[in-house]
Design an enzyme around this catalytic site. Structure first.
Site, PDB file in Angstrom:
ATOM      1  CG  HIS A 197      -2.462  -1.063   1.111  1.00 13.27           C
ATOM      2  ND1 HIS A 197      -2.326  -1.484   2.044  1.00 13.27           N
ATOM      3  CD2 HIS A 197      -2.755  -1.566  -0.284  1.00 13.27           C
ATOM      4  CE1 HIS A 197      -3.438  -2.958   1.557  1.00 13.27           C
ATOM      5  NE2 HIS A 197      -3.593  -2.931   0.430  1.00 13.27           N
ATOM      6  CD  GLU A 255      -0.534   0.632   3.988  1.00 14.13           C
ATOM      7  OE1 GLU A 255      -1.871   0.493   4.350  1.00 14.13           O
ATOM      8  OE2 GLU A 255       0.092  -0.471   4.445  1.00 14.13           O
ATOM      9  CG  HIS A 270      -0.166  -3.917   5.801  1.00 12.52           C
ATOM     10  ND1 HIS A 270      -1.233  -3.227   4.203  1.00 12.52           N
ATOM     11  CD2 HIS A 270      -0.211  -4.878   5.111  1.00 12.52           C
ATOM     12  CE1 HIS A 270      -1.212  -4.247   2.997  1.00 12.52           C
ATOM     13  NE2 HIS A 270      -0.302  -5.183   3.695  1.00 12.52           N
ATOM     14  CD  GLU A 294      -2.528  -3.179   8.753  1.00  8.11           C
ATOM     15  OE1 GLU A 294      -2.442  -1.539   8.625  1.00  8.11           O
ATOM     16  OE2 GLU A 294      -3.652  -4.075   7.950  1.00  8.11           O
TER      17      GLU A 294
HETATM   18  N1  LIG Z   1      -2.762  -1.892   6.168  1.00 11.84           N
HETATM   19  S1  LIG Z   1      -4.641  -1.427   5.406  1.00 11.84           S
HETATM   20  O1  LIG Z   1      -5.326  -1.644   4.168  1.00 11.84           O
HETATM   21  O2  LIG Z   1      -5.212  -0.549   6.573  1.00 11.84           O
HETATM   22  N2  LIG Z   1      -5.128  -3.214   6.503  1.00 11.84           N
HETATM   23  C1  LIG Z   1      -5.115  -4.342   5.488  1.00 11.84           C
HETATM   24  C2  LIG Z   1      -5.050  -5.347   6.340  1.00 11.84           C
HETATM   25  C3  LIG Z   1      -4.890  -6.419   5.483  1.00 11.84           C
HETATM   26  C4  LIG Z   1      -5.473  -8.370   5.715  1.00 11.84           C
HETATM   27  O3  LIG Z   1      -6.540  -7.827   6.416  1.00 11.84           O
HETATM   28  O4  LIG Z   1      -5.271  -9.174   5.851  1.00 11.84           O
HETATM   29  C5  LIG Z   1      -5.886  -3.817   4.428  1.00 11.84           C
HETATM   30  O5  LIG Z   1      -6.927  -4.021   4.565  1.00 11.84           O
HETATM   31  O6  LIG Z   1      -5.372  -4.880   2.989  1.00 11.84           O
HETATM   32 ZN   LIG Z   2      -2.174  -1.167   3.756  1.00 11.06          ZN
END
Ligand SMILES: NS(=O)(=O)N[C@@H](CCC(=O)O)C(=O)O
Ligand SMILES: [Zn+2]
Ligand SMILES: [Ca+2]
Ligand SMILES: [Ca+2]
Length: 323
Positions: free
Chosen positions: A69, A72, A202, A275
């Protein structure tokens, strides 16, 4: 480029020169290769850290991926910190030396370089998340909804091109995701996947997440109760070291097409999402901690990373099982 207050972060060119510097500082401990190109043609770089790095030795392999992302950016610093820590400290720290001598550690510091550069291109942050691949209505595929296990199955992604969780036109339609897939597939040697463990980095919320994300169920095809227990036990042990909250990915929200689900389902790689800092924030400000936070928030993960590397020969050993 990064605005003032954030100049400690590495833009793409600075990241590449940091990687080249690491190679020239430690030619006996790492190699650097491109695993292919982003949509806009930037190299996606992979570092291999090990003794005899030019040889594929029979040592368990671990993978760290960062910056799926774009916004990030702290995760790029996390991957660079891992590279530096396991090379600069090799001579002085026996734990690090033993780890590097007995494992092959792969680090991909930026999976999504186009998005990362776009986010900082104007000198003010754009809160950009996706890659920079055009689609029929807008720009950008969410790399972490584009992986091929249960792609688009379950309401954990969007079919709308303008959405921040747009899944793409097909699994692996994002070139960046396809390149990391190809690299991972290439680590199947003699029919055996050499990579045993993986962390995808992330921000933000200070969580440790494990598969599956596509279902609320703790067990599902390809992930039985014993394996779920291993994910939970290792996840909780790592969380005890960095203070993050451990949970199954779907406890946060359902995601389909995530990297963790594919790494596990396709290769049985013990794959986690971390995260990072901060734990909470008002909206997108959480993606932009000042550069004064980098050292603390990357080092915070040192012991959790070490624990996973310690067990990379047999992650189920964390529950007393043998492999
Ligand atoms: N870094 S983020 O986008 O806020 N959270 C990740 C969480 C990843 C996951 O739940 O596997 C996502 O939604 O891809
Ligand atoms: Zn992310
Ligand atoms: Ca080696
Ligand atoms: Ca090997």
């Amino acid at each position: 480029d990064f605005p003032s207050g954030y100049t400690g972060y590495h833009n793409y060119a600075e990241m590449v020169s940091e990687l080249n510097q690491a190679v020239s500082d430690h030619p006996n401990l790492l190699t650097l290769r491109s695993i292919g190109k982003s949509y806009q043609g930037r190299d996606i770089w992979a570092v291999k850290i090990s003794d005899n790095p030019g040889s594929d030795e029979a040592e368990p392999e671990a993978l760290f991926t960062c910056n799926q992302h774009a916004r990030e950016h702290l995760t790029v610093e996390m991957c660079l910190h891992i590279v530096k820590r396991y090379t600069d400290n090799y001579a002085s720290n026996s734990t690090i030396r033993n780890t590097v001598d007995s494992r092959e550690i792969w680090v991909i510091p930026s999976v999504n370089p186009d998005g990362a550069e776009y986010d900082i291109a104007t000198g003010s942050f754009r809160a950009w998340r996706k890659n920079r691949q055009p689609n029929s209505t807008a720009v950008g595929t969410d790399p972490n909804r584009n992986w091929g296990h249960q792609w688009g199955c379950c309401g954990g992604s969007s079919g709308s091109g303008s959405s921040d969780t747009y899944r793409g036109t097909a699994a692996f339609s994002a070139p960046e995701v396809a390149r990391v897939r190809d690299f991972t597939n290439s680590r199947v040697v003699g029919g055996v996947q050499q990579i045993k463990s993986h962390i995808d980095w992330h921000t933000y919320s200070e969580l440790i997440l494990w598969p599956y994300g596509y279902t609320y169920n703790d067990t599902a095809p390809g992930l039985d109760a014993t394996q779920a227990n291993v994910f939970q036990t290792m996840g909780r042990r790592m969380a005890a070291l960095n203070g993050y909250t451990p949970q199954q990915a779907s406890d946060l929200y359902v995601t389909d097409g995530s990297v963790d689900d594919w790494m596990w389902a396709a290769h049985k790689i013990w794959s986690y999402t971390f995260e990072m800092y901060p734990k909470s924030a008002s909206g997108t400000s959480g993606f932009y901690p000042r550069d004064t936070q980098i050292a603390t928030q990357t080092a915070r993960n040192d012991t959790a990373v070490q624990l996973l590397l310690d067990y990379t020969d047999c992650v189920p050993r964390i529950t007393g099982r043998t492999c």
